[in-house]
Design a protein around this motif. Sequence first.
Motif, mmCIF file in Angstrom:
data_model
loop_
_atom_site.group_PDB
_atom_site.id
_atom_site.type_symbol
_atom_site.label_atom_id
_atom_site.label_comp_id
_atom_site.label_asym_id
_atom_site.label_seq_id
_atom_site.Cartn_x
_atom_site.Cartn_y
_atom_site.Cartn_z
ATOM 1 N N ARG A 272 -5.385 -11.831 87.905
ATOM 2 C CA ARG A 272 -5.768 -11.876 89.310
ATOM 3 C C ARG A 272 -6.048 -10.485 89.874
ATOM 4 N NH1 ARG A 272 -1.376 -16.229 91.827
ATOM 5 N NH2 ARG A 272 -1.830 -17.939 90.357
ATOM 6 N N VAL A 273 -5.555 -9.442 89.191
ATOM 7 C CA VAL A 273 -5.703 -8.091 89.749
ATOM 8 C C VAL A 273 -6.449 -7.142 88.826
ATOM 9 C CG1 VAL A 273 -3.713 -8.279 91.268
ATOM 10 C CG2 VAL A 273 -3.378 -7.457 88.946
ATOM 11 N N VAL A 274 -6.427 -7.378 87.507
ATOM 12 C CA VAL A 274 -7.232 -6.610 86.561
ATOM 13 C C VAL A 274 -7.936 -7.599 85.643
ATOM 14 C CG1 VAL A 274 -5.719 -4.582 86.638
ATOM 15 C CG2 VAL A 274 -5.309 -6.353 84.917
ATOM 16 N N ALA A 275 -8.934 -7.126 84.919
ATOM 17 C CA ALA A 275 -9.689 -8.012 84.021
ATOM 18 C C ALA A 275 -8.951 -8.110 82.697
ATOM 19 C CB ALA A 275 -11.100 -7.480 83.808
ATOM 20 N N VAL A 276 -8.451 -9.291 82.383
ATOM 21 C CA VAL A 276 -7.640 -9.522 81.185
ATOM 22 C C VAL A 276 -8.456 -10.289 80.157
ATOM 23 C CG1 VAL A 276 -5.597 -10.681 80.278
ATOM 24 C CG2 VAL A 276 -5.478 -9.472 82.476
ATOM 25 N N ARG A 277 -8.397 -9.824 78.916
ATOM 26 C CA ARG A 277 -9.008 -10.547 77.802
ATOM 27 C C ARG A 277 -7.938 -10.736 76.724
ATOM 28 N NH1 ARG A 277 -11.824 -10.741 81.479
ATOM 29 N NH2 ARG A 277 -14.007 -10.147 81.707
ATOM 30 N N ASP A 278 -7.715 -11.985 76.322
ATOM 31 C CA ASP A 278 -6.777 -12.288 75.252
ATOM 32 C C ASP A 278 -7.543 -12.413 73.947
ATOM 33 O OD1 ASP A 278 -3.925 -12.848 76.405
ATOM 34 O OD2 ASP A 278 -5.335 -13.715 77.841
ATOM 35 N N VAL A 279 -7.062 -11.717 72.930
ATOM 36 C CA VAL A 279 -7.743 -11.623 71.639
ATOM 37 C C VAL A 279 -6.855 -12.260 70.578
ATOM 38 C CG1 VAL A 279 -8.601 -10.016 69.895
ATOM 39 C CG2 VAL A 279 -8.989 -9.549 72.328
ATOM 40 N N VAL A 280 -7.436 -13.072 69.708
ATOM 41 C CA VAL A 280 -6.632 -13.791 68.705
ATOM 42 C C VAL A 280 -7.290 -13.726 67.338
ATOM 43 C CG1 VAL A 280 -5.835 -15.394 70.495
ATOM 44 C CG2 VAL A 280 -7.733 -16.062 69.006
ATOM 45 N N VAL A 281 -6.450 -13.944 66.314
ATOM 46 C CA VAL A 281 -6.895 -14.228 64.953
ATOM 47 C C VAL A 281 -6.305 -15.578 64.576
ATOM 48 C CG1 VAL A 281 -6.746 -13.557 62.533
ATOM 49 C CG2 VAL A 281 -7.112 -11.810 64.287
ATOM 50 N N ARG A 282 -7.087 -16.404 63.932
ATOM 51 C CA ARG A 282 -6.642 -17.748 63.541
ATOM 52 C C ARG A 282 -6.597 -17.878 62.019
ATOM 53 N NH1 ARG A 282 -7.703 -20.880 68.374
ATOM 54 N NH2 ARG A 282 -9.287 -19.838 69.657
ATOM 55 N N GLU A 283 -5.708 -18.711 61.574
ATOM 56 C CA GLU A 283 -5.704 -19.196 60.198
ATOM 57 C C GLU A 283 -5.682 -20.711 60.247
ATOM 58 O OE1 GLU A 283 -2.432 -17.560 58.053
ATOM 59 O OE2 GLU A 283 -3.357 -15.585 57.820
ATOM 60 N N ALA A 284 -6.667 -21.330 59.621
ATOM 61 C CA ALA A 284 -6.796 -22.787 59.639
ATOM 62 C C ALA A 284 -6.761 -23.333 61.064
ATOM 63 C CB ALA A 284 -5.691 -23.427 58.795
ATOM 64 N N GLY A 285 -7.397 -22.604 61.970
ATOM 65 C CA GLY A 285 -7.488 -23.032 63.363
ATOM 66 C C GLY A 285 -6.296 -22.678 64.226
ATOM 67 N N ARG A 286 -5.209 -22.199 63.640
ATOM 68 C CA ARG A 286 -3.982 -21.907 64.364
ATOM 69 C C ARG A 286 -3.926 -20.424 64.710
ATOM 70 N NH1 ARG A 286 1.454 -20.864 62.034
ATOM 71 N NH2 ARG A 286 3.076 -21.470 63.535
ATOM 72 N N VAL A 287 -3.567 -20.087 65.948
ATOM 73 C CA VAL A 287 -3.450 -18.688 66.364
ATOM 74 C C VAL A 287 -2.213 -18.088 65.703
ATOM 75 C CG1 VAL A 287 -3.019 -17.138 68.305
ATOM 76 C CG2 VAL A 287 -4.643 -19.030 68.554
ATOM 77 N N VAL A 288 -2.430 -17.064 64.869
ATOM 78 C CA VAL A 288 -1.322 -16.424 64.165
ATOM 79 C C VAL A 288 -1.149 -14.953 64.553
ATOM 80 C CG1 VAL A 288 -1.438 -17.986 62.193
ATOM 81 C CG2 VAL A 288 -2.798 -15.862 62.192
#
Length: 368
Positions: A272-288
Amino acid sequence: MAEDLLLHLIEPARWRAALDEGAVRPPSLASVGFVHLSTPDQVHLPARALYPGRRDLLLLVIDPARLTDPVRFEEGVPADPDGRRFPHLYGSLPTHAVVAVLPYRPPVPPVLPAPDDVLGRTLAFYASLPVRRAVGTGDVPGGVAVLDPDFPHSRDNNRLVLTEPVDAGTVEATAADVGGNAGWPNLTAALLWPGAGDVAAELGARGWEVEELLLMARGAGSLPGGERAEVAPQHQVHDLWDRSWRSDLPGTATDLDRVVTQLIGREQLNDRVVAVRDVVVREAGRVVAAGQVRIDGATAAVESVMTDPTARGRGHGDAVLARCLDLATAADCDLVVLEAAADDWPREWYARRGFGTVGRTWSVSRPG
Protein backbone atom coordinates in the motif's frame (compact mmCIF):
# COMPACT_ATOMS: atom_id res chain seq x y z
CA MET A 1 24.61 18.32 0.52
CA ALA A 2 21.08 19.41 1.46
CA GLU A 3 21.39 22.66 -0.51
CA ASP A 4 21.82 20.61 -3.69
CA LEU A 5 18.54 18.76 -3.16
CA LEU A 6 15.01 19.58 -4.25
CA LEU A 7 11.85 18.49 -2.44
CA HIS A 8 8.24 17.75 -3.29
CA LEU A 9 5.34 17.23 -0.89
CA ILE A 10 2.89 14.53 -1.88
CA GLU A 11 0.02 12.56 -0.44
CA PRO A 12 0.87 8.88 0.18
CA ALA A 13 -1.71 7.49 -2.26
CA ARG A 14 -0.38 9.69 -5.08
CA TRP A 15 3.17 8.50 -4.45
CA ARG A 16 2.08 4.86 -4.48
CA ALA A 17 0.33 5.41 -7.81
CA ALA A 18 3.42 7.16 -9.18
CA LEU A 19 5.56 4.11 -8.37
CA ASP A 20 3.43 2.05 -10.76
CA GLU A 21 3.40 4.77 -13.42
CA GLY A 22 7.10 5.65 -13.14
CA ALA A 23 6.51 9.36 -12.59
CA VAL A 24 4.71 11.93 -10.46
CA ARG A 25 2.24 13.92 -12.54
CA PRO A 26 0.30 16.25 -10.22
CA PRO A 27 -2.65 18.33 -11.44
CA SER A 28 -0.39 21.38 -11.67
CA LEU A 29 1.43 19.78 -14.59
CA ALA A 30 -1.73 20.01 -16.68
CA SER A 31 -3.01 23.30 -15.27
CA VAL A 32 0.16 25.43 -15.22
CA GLY A 33 2.69 23.23 -16.99
CA PHE A 34 5.04 22.38 -14.14
CA VAL A 35 5.51 20.44 -10.90
CA HIS A 36 5.89 22.56 -7.77
CA LEU A 37 9.19 21.85 -6.01
CA SER A 38 10.94 23.45 -3.05
CA THR A 39 14.42 23.86 -1.68
CA PRO A 40 15.03 22.49 1.84
CA ASP A 41 14.61 25.91 3.45
CA GLN A 42 11.33 26.60 1.60
CA VAL A 43 9.30 23.43 2.00
CA HIS A 44 7.49 24.66 5.12
CA LEU A 45 5.85 27.42 3.07
CA PRO A 46 3.82 25.23 0.65
CA ALA A 47 3.16 22.84 3.53
CA ARG A 48 1.51 25.61 5.55
CA ALA A 49 -0.30 27.09 2.58
CA LEU A 50 -1.59 23.89 0.95
CA TYR A 51 -1.69 21.33 3.79
CA PRO A 52 -2.15 23.25 7.06
CA GLY A 53 -1.91 21.03 10.12
CA ARG A 54 -1.32 17.79 8.22
CA ARG A 55 1.34 15.30 9.31
CA ASP A 56 0.49 12.42 6.99
CA LEU A 57 2.31 13.74 3.93
CA LEU A 58 5.47 12.43 2.31
CA LEU A 59 8.53 14.45 1.45
CA LEU A 60 10.23 13.33 -1.76
CA VAL A 61 13.97 14.02 -1.73
CA ILE A 62 15.02 14.67 -5.32
CA ASP A 63 18.43 14.57 -6.96
CA PRO A 64 18.31 17.40 -9.54
CA ALA A 65 20.99 15.66 -11.61
CA ARG A 66 18.49 12.88 -12.40
CA LEU A 67 15.90 15.21 -13.90
CA THR A 68 15.77 15.46 -17.67
CA ASP A 69 13.25 18.29 -17.94
CA PRO A 70 14.21 21.87 -17.05
CA VAL A 71 13.89 23.33 -13.57
CA ARG A 72 13.34 27.10 -13.39
CA PHE A 73 13.33 29.26 -10.28
CA GLU A 74 10.27 31.49 -10.55
CA GLU A 75 7.74 33.33 -8.43
CA GLY A 76 5.41 31.14 -6.44
CA VAL A 77 1.75 30.68 -7.29
CA PRO A 78 0.58 32.92 -5.69
CA ALA A 79 3.69 35.07 -5.48
CA ASP A 80 5.51 34.87 -2.15
CA PRO A 81 5.24 38.18 -0.25
CA ASP A 82 8.93 38.01 0.63
CA GLY A 83 9.88 37.68 -3.02
CA ARG A 84 11.16 34.12 -2.77
CA ARG A 85 11.53 32.19 -5.97
CA PHE A 86 10.61 28.51 -6.13
CA PRO A 87 11.89 25.68 -8.37
CA HIS A 88 9.37 24.59 -10.98
CA LEU A 89 9.94 21.35 -12.91
CA TYR A 90 8.65 21.69 -16.48
CA GLY A 91 7.83 18.03 -16.96
CA SER A 92 6.84 15.02 -14.89
CA LEU A 93 8.94 13.97 -11.90
CA PRO A 94 10.47 10.52 -12.60
CA THR A 95 10.36 8.23 -9.59
CA HIS A 96 14.00 7.23 -10.13
CA ALA A 97 15.02 10.83 -9.34
CA VAL A 98 13.66 10.39 -5.79
CA VAL A 99 16.53 9.18 -3.59
CA ALA A 100 14.54 9.09 -0.32
CA VAL A 101 10.91 9.24 0.79
CA LEU A 102 10.38 10.68 4.27
CA PRO A 103 7.30 11.11 6.44
CA TYR A 104 6.76 14.86 6.80
CA ARG A 105 5.99 15.44 10.48
CA PRO A 106 6.44 19.13 11.36
CA PRO A 107 7.85 20.61 13.51
CA VAL A 108 10.35 17.71 13.55
CA PRO A 109 12.99 18.67 10.95
CA PRO A 110 13.59 15.97 8.33
CA VAL A 111 17.06 14.53 7.82
CA LEU A 112 17.77 14.70 4.09
CA PRO A 113 20.28 12.16 2.76
CA ALA A 114 22.41 13.14 -0.22
CA PRO A 115 22.14 10.99 -3.36
CA ASP A 116 25.57 9.44 -2.70
CA ASP A 117 24.99 8.92 1.04
CA VAL A 118 24.36 5.17 0.98
CA LEU A 119 24.03 4.80 4.75
CA GLY A 120 21.73 7.83 5.00
CA ARG A 121 19.46 6.55 2.26
CA THR A 122 19.39 3.06 3.77
CA LEU A 123 18.49 4.37 7.21
CA ALA A 124 15.86 6.63 5.66
CA PHE A 125 14.17 3.65 4.02
CA TYR A 126 14.05 1.52 7.16
CA ALA A 127 12.90 4.43 9.33
CA SER A 128 10.28 5.55 6.84
CA LEU A 129 8.49 2.34 5.92
CA PRO A 130 7.06 1.42 9.37
CA VAL A 131 5.78 4.96 9.90
CA ARG A 132 4.09 5.11 6.51
CA ARG A 133 2.26 1.78 6.84
CA ALA A 134 1.21 2.28 10.48
CA VAL A 135 -2.42 2.58 11.49
CA GLY A 136 -1.41 4.95 14.28
CA THR A 137 1.71 6.96 15.12
CA GLY A 138 2.85 9.15 17.96
CA ASP A 139 5.88 11.31 18.66
CA VAL A 140 8.19 9.92 21.33
CA PRO A 141 11.66 10.96 22.51
CA GLY A 142 14.06 10.11 19.71
CA GLY A 143 11.48 9.23 17.08
CA VAL A 144 8.04 7.77 16.47
CA ALA A 145 5.89 5.02 17.97
CA VAL A 146 4.06 2.97 15.33
CA LEU A 147 0.96 0.97 16.15
CA ASP A 148 -1.31 -1.49 14.38
CA PRO A 149 -3.87 -3.12 16.68
CA ASP A 150 -4.91 -5.54 13.92
CA PHE A 151 -1.52 -7.28 14.12
CA PRO A 152 -0.41 -7.05 17.76
CA HIS A 153 2.03 -9.97 17.43
CA SER A 154 3.96 -8.26 14.63
CA ARG A 155 6.83 -6.45 16.29
CA ASP A 156 7.61 -4.66 13.02
CA ASN A 157 4.18 -3.03 13.14
CA ASN A 158 4.11 -2.21 16.86
CA ARG A 159 7.34 -0.67 18.10
CA LEU A 160 9.36 2.47 18.71
CA VAL A 161 11.26 3.67 15.65
CA LEU A 162 14.07 5.76 17.11
CA THR A 163 16.37 7.73 14.82
CA GLU A 164 17.87 10.20 17.32
CA PRO A 165 20.05 9.26 20.32
CA VAL A 166 18.27 8.56 23.61
CA ASP A 167 19.52 6.68 26.66
CA ALA A 168 18.52 3.19 27.73
CA GLY A 169 16.29 4.46 30.52
CA THR A 170 14.31 6.58 28.07
CA VAL A 171 13.85 3.65 25.68
CA GLU A 172 12.66 1.45 28.53
CA ALA A 173 10.27 4.01 30.00
CA THR A 174 8.84 5.04 26.63
CA ALA A 175 8.30 1.45 25.49
CA ALA A 176 6.58 0.60 28.77
CA ASP A 177 4.33 3.64 28.52
CA VAL A 178 3.35 3.24 24.85
CA GLY A 179 3.28 -0.54 24.85
CA GLY A 180 1.36 -0.72 28.11
CA ASN A 181 -1.35 1.61 26.83
CA ALA A 182 -1.52 -0.20 23.48
CA GLY A 183 -1.47 -3.70 24.99
CA TRP A 184 1.67 -4.82 23.14
CA PRO A 185 2.53 -8.45 23.98
CA ASN A 186 6.17 -7.47 23.41
CA LEU A 187 7.83 -4.12 24.00
CA THR A 188 10.01 -3.48 20.95
CA ALA A 189 12.23 -0.66 19.71
CA ALA A 190 14.36 -0.20 16.62
CA LEU A 191 17.52 1.80 17.41
CA LEU A 192 18.37 3.34 14.06
CA TRP A 193 20.89 6.05 14.85
CA PRO A 194 24.62 5.48 14.21
CA GLY A 195 26.39 4.34 17.35
CA ALA A 196 23.31 2.97 19.13
CA GLY A 197 25.19 -0.16 20.13
CA ASP A 198 26.06 1.12 23.60
CA VAL A 199 22.39 1.74 24.38
CA ALA A 200 21.49 -1.69 23.01
CA ALA A 201 24.16 -3.30 25.19
CA GLU A 202 22.83 -1.53 28.30
CA LEU A 203 19.31 -2.69 27.52
CA GLY A 204 20.67 -6.22 27.08
CA ALA A 205 22.18 -5.98 30.56
CA ARG A 206 18.73 -5.02 31.83
CA GLY A 207 17.21 -8.20 30.42
CA TRP A 208 16.12 -7.09 26.95
CA GLU A 209 16.61 -9.37 23.95
CA VAL A 210 19.03 -7.63 21.57
CA GLU A 211 19.49 -8.30 17.84
CA GLU A 212 22.23 -6.55 15.90
CA LEU A 213 21.37 -6.01 12.24
CA LEU A 214 23.79 -5.25 9.44
CA LEU A 215 22.63 -2.76 6.85
CA MET A 216 23.97 -4.03 3.53
CA ALA A 217 23.85 -2.40 0.12
CA ARG A 218 24.97 -2.69 -3.47
CA GLY A 219 24.17 -1.05 -6.76
CA ALA A 220 21.44 -2.41 -8.97
CA GLY A 221 22.51 -4.65 -11.82
CA SER A 222 22.28 -8.23 -12.88
CA LEU A 223 23.35 -11.51 -11.38
CA PRO A 224 23.03 -14.73 -13.40
CA GLY A 225 20.05 -17.02 -13.06
CA GLY A 226 17.16 -14.60 -12.63
CA GLU A 227 15.24 -16.18 -15.49
CA ARG A 228 14.58 -19.23 -13.29
CA ALA A 229 12.43 -17.17 -10.93
CA GLU A 230 9.10 -15.50 -11.60
CA VAL A 231 6.94 -12.76 -10.11
CA ALA A 232 3.89 -14.26 -8.42
CA PRO A 233 0.79 -13.05 -6.56
CA GLN A 234 1.63 -12.78 -2.88
CA HIS A 235 -0.98 -15.32 -1.77
CA GLN A 236 1.00 -18.01 -3.58
CA VAL A 237 3.90 -17.46 -1.12
CA HIS A 238 1.74 -17.84 2.01
CA ASP A 239 2.26 -21.59 2.34
CA LEU A 240 6.05 -21.25 2.25
CA TRP A 241 5.95 -18.40 4.79
CA ASP A 242 3.70 -20.47 7.03
CA ARG A 243 6.07 -23.44 7.00
CA SER A 244 9.15 -21.30 7.50
CA TRP A 245 7.85 -19.12 10.32
CA ARG A 246 6.37 -22.06 12.20
CA SER A 247 9.75 -23.75 12.21
CA ASP A 248 11.48 -20.61 13.54
CA LEU A 249 9.05 -19.45 16.23
CA PRO A 250 8.56 -20.89 19.71
CA GLY A 251 5.18 -21.56 21.25
CA THR A 252 2.30 -24.00 21.36
CA ALA A 253 0.33 -24.92 18.25
CA THR A 254 -2.45 -22.52 19.26
CA ASP A 255 0.02 -19.68 19.81
CA LEU A 256 1.73 -20.37 16.50
CA ASP A 257 -1.57 -20.36 14.62
CA ARG A 258 -2.38 -16.91 15.95
CA VAL A 259 1.10 -15.42 15.48
CA VAL A 260 1.78 -16.84 12.02
CA THR A 261 -1.65 -15.78 10.76
CA GLN A 262 -0.88 -12.23 11.83
CA LEU A 263 2.63 -12.26 10.34
CA ILE A 264 1.24 -13.37 6.99
CA GLY A 265 -1.66 -10.94 7.15
CA ARG A 266 0.55 -7.92 7.82
CA GLU A 267 2.53 -8.40 4.61
CA GLN A 268 -0.14 -6.94 2.36
CA LEU A 269 0.30 -3.59 4.14
CA ASN A 270 3.67 -2.96 2.51
CA ASP A 271 2.32 -2.82 -1.03
CA ARG A 272 0.00 0.00 0.00
CA VAL A 273 2.96 2.34 0.50
CA VAL A 274 5.80 0.98 -1.68
CA ALA A 275 5.79 -1.14 -4.84
CA VAL A 276 6.18 -4.78 -3.75
CA ARG A 277 7.02 -7.67 -6.05
CA ASP A 278 7.07 -11.25 -4.73
CA VAL A 279 9.48 -13.54 -6.56
CA VAL A 280 9.30 -17.34 -6.46
CA VAL A 281 10.91 -20.52 -7.74
CA ARG A 282 8.71 -23.59 -8.17
CA GLU A 283 9.34 -27.30 -8.28
CA ALA A 284 6.53 -29.36 -9.79
CA GLY A 285 4.29 -26.31 -9.49
CA ARG A 286 4.96 -25.85 -5.76
CA VAL A 287 6.64 -22.68 -4.44
CA VAL A 288 9.88 -23.82 -2.79
CA ALA A 289 11.80 -20.53 -2.67
CA ALA A 290 10.74 -16.91 -2.49
CA GLY A 291 11.87 -13.39 -1.84
CA GLN A 292 10.55 -9.89 -2.13
CA VAL A 293 11.73 -6.59 -3.54
CA ARG A 294 10.24 -3.33 -2.28
CA ILE A 295 10.76 -0.36 -4.59
CA ASP A 296 10.59 3.19 -3.28
CA GLY A 297 11.85 5.64 -5.89
CA ALA A 298 15.54 5.07 -6.61
CA THR A 299 15.91 2.71 -3.63
CA ALA A 300 14.94 -0.95 -3.56
CA ALA A 301 15.01 -3.29 -0.57
CA VAL A 302 15.32 -7.08 -0.69
CA GLU A 303 13.33 -8.92 1.96
CA SER A 304 12.48 -12.46 3.09
CA VAL A 305 14.66 -14.53 0.77
CA MET A 306 14.04 -18.12 1.85
CA THR A 307 14.13 -21.68 0.52
CA ASP A 308 12.24 -24.68 1.79
CA PRO A 309 14.72 -27.03 3.55
CA THR A 310 13.77 -29.86 1.18
CA ALA A 311 14.85 -27.78 -1.83
CA ARG A 312 18.11 -26.26 -0.63
CA GLY A 313 21.40 -26.62 -2.45
CA ARG A 314 19.91 -26.13 -5.91
CA GLY A 315 20.60 -22.44 -6.42
CA HIS A 316 17.02 -21.31 -5.87
CA GLY A 317 18.05 -18.50 -3.52
CA ASP A 318 20.44 -17.17 -6.15
CA ALA A 319 17.67 -17.21 -8.74
CA VAL A 320 15.30 -15.32 -6.43
CA LEU A 321 17.92 -12.68 -5.56
CA ALA A 322 18.92 -12.28 -9.21
CA ARG A 323 15.31 -11.70 -10.26
CA CYS A 324 14.85 -9.15 -7.44
CA LEU A 325 17.91 -7.27 -8.74
CA ASP A 326 16.53 -7.43 -12.28
CA LEU A 327 13.29 -5.84 -11.07
CA ALA A 328 15.17 -3.10 -9.23
CA THR A 329 17.23 -2.39 -12.33
CA ALA A 330 14.12 -2.26 -14.52
CA ALA A 331 12.66 0.33 -12.13
CA ASP A 332 15.83 2.45 -12.58
CA CYS A 333 16.87 2.03 -8.94
CA ASP A 334 20.53 2.77 -8.29
CA LEU A 335 20.64 1.37 -4.72
CA VAL A 336 19.52 -2.02 -3.38
CA VAL A 337 19.55 -2.51 0.40
CA LEU A 338 18.77 -5.21 2.93
CA GLU A 339 19.04 -6.09 6.60
CA ALA A 340 20.94 -9.19 7.77
CA ALA A 341 21.41 -10.53 11.27
CA ALA A 342 24.97 -9.86 12.38
CA ASP A 343 25.32 -13.30 13.95
CA ASP A 344 23.81 -15.45 11.19
CA TRP A 345 25.20 -16.96 7.98
CA PRO A 346 23.09 -15.08 5.37
CA ARG A 347 25.28 -11.98 5.85
CA GLU A 348 28.16 -13.88 4.26
CA TRP A 349 25.94 -15.22 1.49
CA TYR A 350 24.88 -11.67 0.58
CA ALA A 351 28.45 -10.41 0.80
CA ARG A 352 29.53 -12.94 -1.83
CA ARG A 353 26.84 -11.51 -4.09
CA GLY A 354 28.07 -7.94 -3.95
CA PHE A 355 26.40 -6.54 -0.85
CA GLY A 356 28.67 -4.60 1.48
CA THR A 357 27.99 -3.59 5.07
CA VAL A 358 27.30 0.15 5.30
CA GLY A 359 26.02 0.42 8.87
CA ARG A 360 24.43 -1.30 11.85
CA THR A 361 21.16 -0.98 13.73
CA TRP A 362 19.73 -2.77 16.74
CA SER A 363 16.34 -4.22 17.57
CA VAL A 364 15.53 -4.64 21.25
CA SER A 365 12.52 -6.35 22.81
CA ARG A 366 11.16 -7.89 25.97
CA PRO A 367 7.76 -9.26 27.01
CA GLY A 368 5.16 -6.58 27.69
